[in-house]
Design a protein around this motif. Structure first.
Motif, short mmCIF file in Angstrom:
data_model
loop_
_atom_site.label_atom_id
_atom_site.label_comp_id
_atom_site.label_asym_id
_atom_site.label_seq_id
_atom_site.Cartn_x
_atom_site.Cartn_y
_atom_site.Cartn_z
N GLN B 37 -5.97 -12.25 -10.32
CA GLN B 37 -5.32 -11.92 -11.58
C GLN B 37 -6.28 -11.10 -12.43
O GLN B 37 -7.28 -11.63 -12.91
CB GLN B 37 -4.86 -13.18 -12.32
N GLY B 40 -4.70 -9.75 -18.21
CA GLY B 40 -3.38 -9.45 -18.73
C GLY B 40 -2.33 -9.09 -17.70
O GLY B 40 -1.23 -8.67 -18.06
N GLN B 41 -2.69 -9.27 -16.44
CA GLN B 41 -1.77 -8.88 -15.37
C GLN B 41 -1.17 -10.10 -14.67
O GLN B 41 -1.47 -11.24 -15.01
CB GLN B 41 -2.50 -8.01 -14.35
N GLY B 42 -0.32 -9.83 -13.69
CA GLY B 42 0.32 -10.89 -12.93
C GLY B 42 -0.55 -11.41 -11.80
O GLY B 42 -1.75 -11.12 -11.74
#
Lengths: 112, 116
Positions: B37, B40-42
């Motif tokens: 990860q 701020g990402q998936g």
């Protein structure tokens, strides 16, 4: 390959407002799971939906699994600051559903 | 232990060095997953182990990444010749997979890797 999409990517709400995030899969899912990740934390399992059209509630959270088992939604009634975080849906992939593909997540901000 | 344990929690390394990240799953969980990860990402799937079956390595981004699981328990993710783009939180999860493919993932706290 199989894709799981979520909208919206971000949502800012005033405390007390409702919030909904939508999850869509490119293929039919045998089940779908929802996870919540608080800022700085790790994903934590919320719920699993298995049956077509299933609806489950956890206090102010309502989860739905679509009739075609390709979409799902999470609705939060009267948001609180404790609801802040990123909500992910995830579905099993692979011949035996052993792996999981996660959606990109919806980041919820709640303004007091 | 009661939950999934990962170590180190933080790792700062120089570009080009190798790193090893460790995951100790919940006892009795046959399935183990590694995700990455970025800020701020998936969750980006890396690799999956299930019992004695061959691992699913389809998510490993390059041949610099490898993982093993010894004795069906502890897993180590190795990144060779680290690059700055490898900087991320590496999350491990375990699961007791039921016959109907249900069963939730339990995540560890993650290992934050920073490559200078």
């Amino acid at each position: 390959g199989q894709q799981v999409m979520q909208i919206p990517q971000y949502q800012h709400v005033q405390e007390g407002e409702d919030f909904t995030t939508y999850c869509n899969s490119s293929t039919t899912l045998s089940n779908i799971q929802w996870y919540k990740q608080r800022p700085g934390g790790h994903p934590v399992f919320l719920i699993q939906l298995v049956k077509s059209g299933e609806v489950k509630k956890q206090k102010r959270l309502t989860f739905q699994f679509g009739e075609a088992k390709k979409n799902s939604s999470l609705h939060i009634t009267a948001t609180q600051t404790t609801d802040v975080g990123t909500y992910f849906c995830a579905g099993p992939i692979g011949n035996y559903g052993q792996n999981f593909v996660f959606g990109p997540g919806t980041r919820l901000s709640v303004l007091p | 232990g009661a939950g999934v344990s990962q170590s180190p929690s933080n790792k700062v390394t120089e570009k080009g060095k190798d790193v090893e990240l460790r995951c100790d799953p919940i006892s009795g969980h046959t399935a183990l997953y590694w995700y990455r990860q970025s800020l701020g990402q998936g969750l980006e799937f890396l690799i999956y182990f299930q019992g004695n079956s061959a691992p699913d390595k389809s998510g490993l981004p390059s041949d610099r990444f490898s993982a093993e699981r010894t004795g069906g328990s502890v897993s180590t993710l190795t990144i060779q010749r680290t690059q700055q783009e490898d900087s991320a939180v590496y999350l491990c999860a375990s699961r007791y997979k039921r016959g109907d493919n249900t069963g939730e993932l339990f995540f560890g706290e993650g290992s934050r890797l920073t490559v200078l």
